[in-house]
Design a protein around this motif. Structure first.
Motif: not given
Length: 295
Positions: A227-252
């Motif tokens: 639920l708190k996934m952030f670092e992997t999300n930032v470095s791997l996809t940056k929330g992309g493509p088109y924001g489809s893999t943005t986690s709650m922590a990254l969105n905040i």
């Protein structure tokens, strides 16, 4: 005499608990209270002007004007898939590496190694693998599965994040389950063998039920981590493509530091806190209830 004893006890308690209580208040309680105040404002995080907007931030969150609900559904989906796969793989690895295999200790260390690495580093390593490593393997072996754009579509980017999460965290669950399986009495297992129980039945009917308290811990840790996934999300996809893999922590994080919507971000963080508290509390309640039924 009694008054003096109580007085000494009070000073003793203050001496031992006072410093840690002050640090807890300064680092956790006071910032949390301030963030509640900011959640009712439109502060951009820089300006000295703070205008209170009532419940507007929360209305934007739950009406879908902010992107928080999309991030919430994505986080919920990846948490469900990751938690299932991490725990299954961790249990299978623990079963395999508690058997009398050669080189089992080096294998244990190898599977646990990703857990010792930071999420940012892992993300960049796997970004290289998905962009350059997999296509090279696919070209050599003529396998289309490897040559697809792993970070280019919503489905493959989701799968890439799941692969990295499972690879990073299965080793931690493996360690917990190895401790659980190693603690089971060998006499109990021998008795089951004498009674003619097959290995699979022994595992499902004896070992697994005795491991339920450890499974509760593993589930709690994997759910809260996913639920708190952030670092992997930032470095791997940056929330992309088109924001489809943005986690709650990254969105905040994006709302607070990229979009300068600090008031909205603190409101999202409060909702995020309540969601994690509710999900983990329900999981602990159900797991403890199951433990009391089995043990």
């Amino acid at each position: 005499m009694k008054k003096k004893k109580k007085y000494n006890m009070l000073w003793g308690n203050l001496l031992f608990l006072g410093p840690s209580t002050l640090v807890f208040l300064a680092v956790v309680v006071i910032p949390f209270a301030i963030s509640i105040i900011y959640s009712f404002s439109n502060w951009n995080g820089i300006s000295n002007e703070i205008k209170f907007v009532g419940l507007n931030n929360f209305n934007n969150i739950f009406s879908g004007k902010a992107k928080f609900l999309d991030a919430f559904w994505f986080t919920l989906r990846i948490t469900a898939v990751s938690v299932l796969l991490i725990n299954l793989l961790g249990i299978l690895l623990a079963v395999a590496l508690t058997a009398r295999l050669p080189l089992r200790n080096p294998f244990r260390a190898a599977f646990y190694l990703p857990q010792t690495m930071g999420g940012l580093i892992l993300g960049f390593i796997w970004q290289f693998i998905f962009i350059a490593g997999f296509p090279a393997i696919g070209d050599k072996l003529n396998l289309g599965f490897f040559t697809q754009q792993w970070l280019g579509t919503e489905k493959t980017a989701f799968a890439a994040l799941v692969i990295v999460n499972v690879w990073q965290n299965a080793g931690y669950v493996m360690v917990i389950m190895i401790a659980a399986l190693s603690g089971i009495s060998s006499e109990l297992i021998e008795s089951a063998k004498v009674d003619g129980s097959r290995p699979l039945n022994t595992f499902l009917r004896i070992k697994l039920p005795l491991c339920v308290p450890y499974i509760t811990v593993s589930l709690f840790w994997t759910i809260s981590s996913a639920l708190k996934m952030f670092e992997t999300n930032v470095s791997l996809t940056k929330g992309g493509p088109y924001g489809s893999t943005t986690s709650m922590a990254l969105n905040i994080y994006n709302d607070a530091f990229a979009n300068n919507k600090y008031g909205l971000a603190t409101a999202e963080a409060l909702v995020f806190f309540v969601i994690i508290l509710a999900i983990t509390s329900v999981q602990l309640y159900m797991s403890k209830r199951k433990e009391s039924q089995i043990l």
